[in-house]
Design an enzyme around this catalytic site. Structure first.
Site, PDB file in Angstrom:
ATOM      1  N   TYR A 132       2.830   1.642  12.726  1.00 28.59           N
ATOM      2  CA  TYR A 132       3.864   1.371  11.876  1.00 28.59           C
ATOM      3  C   TYR A 132       5.090   0.772  12.509  1.00 28.59           C
ATOM      4  CZ  TYR A 132       7.556   3.325   8.519  1.00 28.59           C
ATOM      5  OH  TYR A 132       8.669   3.321   7.513  1.00 28.59           O
ATOM      6  N   LYS A 160       0.724  -0.290   9.518  1.00 27.10           N
ATOM      7  CA  LYS A 160       1.906  -0.564   8.073  1.00 27.10           C
ATOM      8  C   LYS A 160       2.805  -1.697   8.682  1.00 27.10           C
ATOM      9  CE  LYS A 160       5.432   1.170   5.509  1.00 27.10           C
ATOM     10  NZ  LYS A 160       6.812   1.828   5.514  1.00 27.10           N
TER      11      LYS A 160
END
Length: 290
Positions: A132, A160
């Protein structure tokens, strides 16, 4: 492959700043009804304001409310690898579909340090781990070559990207093209459709809290091959984003826009932005417009 939309779900609070789990469950149901998957304890979920125990219970409540109808990803990322592993193991026990790990914040990391961090966390659990990247908040950025190196780990499933730059997203998408099974999820709401059209597995959206139907509409159109409808829904989503985010810090504006639709979500824990009557009036105007 069917593209997936996740909403980075808000965490609802009572007036005394305790978590309102029932209101949070209601927000889960609202997203599930339109077919959106859930990410909890992320940036839009005020994860930095939650205690360890609250994150565990929040995840248990969300997974229970979802009941297997959609997928659930939860963020375990903390500054220290030690606490990240402790959280990740709890989420592993609960039975989520994926564990997102935000880059360490406050602690400056080398790329080798990030590789050690993510690999050690991924070694500790059986649930697929997603990198992330949100450098504006953590000051640590996962370079494309680092993502490529980590993509070879058997339990790291993807990344992400919440950097906001198309160039970074393109670099991650190139890794996905080269590494089978490595998934890229787009975070910036103005790039949802572009990312889906260029190889992203899906998106993880904060704005979807306020506009769940439009987000679901983009994905439904893309998966159904209706390019014109996808463009139409994305245009609405992007324009709403531009107008709303012009007023202030994005997660705070999303939470407030949602609050004006449903006051049960509450404000965020301090020292987050306090409600402002003039700002609320401007947000209300934007909501009426869209």
């Amino acid at each position: 492959m069917t593209k997936q939309a996740f909403v980075a779900l808000v965490t609802c609070f009572n007036e005394d700043e305790t978590i309102n789990y029932q209101a949070t469950r209601a927000q889960v149901r609202r997203q599930v009804e339109v077919g959106n998957n859930i990410m909890c304890a992320g940036t839009n979920g005020d994860f930095t304001a939650l205690t360890f125990e609250e994150k565990v219970r929040l995840t248990e409540e969300v997974v229970d409310e979802v009941g297997g109808r959609v997928k659930v990803i939860v963020n375990a990322g903390m500054p220290a690898t030690f606490e990240t592993i402790k959280l990740a193991r709890e989420f592993d026990r609960i039975g989520v579909d994926g564990i997102a790990v935000i880059t360490p914040f406050f602690i400056a990391c080398t790329q080798d340090g990030l590789i050690r961090h993510f690999s050690t966390v991924a070694d500790a659990v059986t649930t697929p781990v997603y990198l992330y990247d949100i450098p504006a908040r953590t000051q640590n950025h996962i370079e494309a070559e680092t993502a490529r190196a980590l993509s070879g780990h058997g339990n790291i499933a993807g990344i992400k990207d919440s950097g906001g730059a198309k160039e970074t997203l393109e670099a991650y998408l190139q890794v996905a093209k080269e590494v089978e099974g490595f998934e890229v999820y787009s975070g910036p709401d103005h790039l949802v459709l572009w990312a889906l059209q260029n190889g992203a597995a899906g998106c993880i959206s904060g704005l979807g809290n306020a506009m769940p139907h439009v987000l679901a509409g983009i994905l439904r159109a893309v998966n159904g091959g209706d390019a014109a409808e996808a463009e139409k829904q994305q245009a609405i989503f992007a324009a709403f984003r531009t107008d709303l985010y012009a007023l202030g810090f994005a997660p705070a504006m999303v939470k407030r826009a949602l609050y004006l639709q449903d006051a049960s979500v509450g404000a965020s824990r301090q020292p987050a932005l306090l409600p402002n009557a003039e700002q609320d009036a401007r947000i209300a105007d934007i909501l009426r417009q869209y």
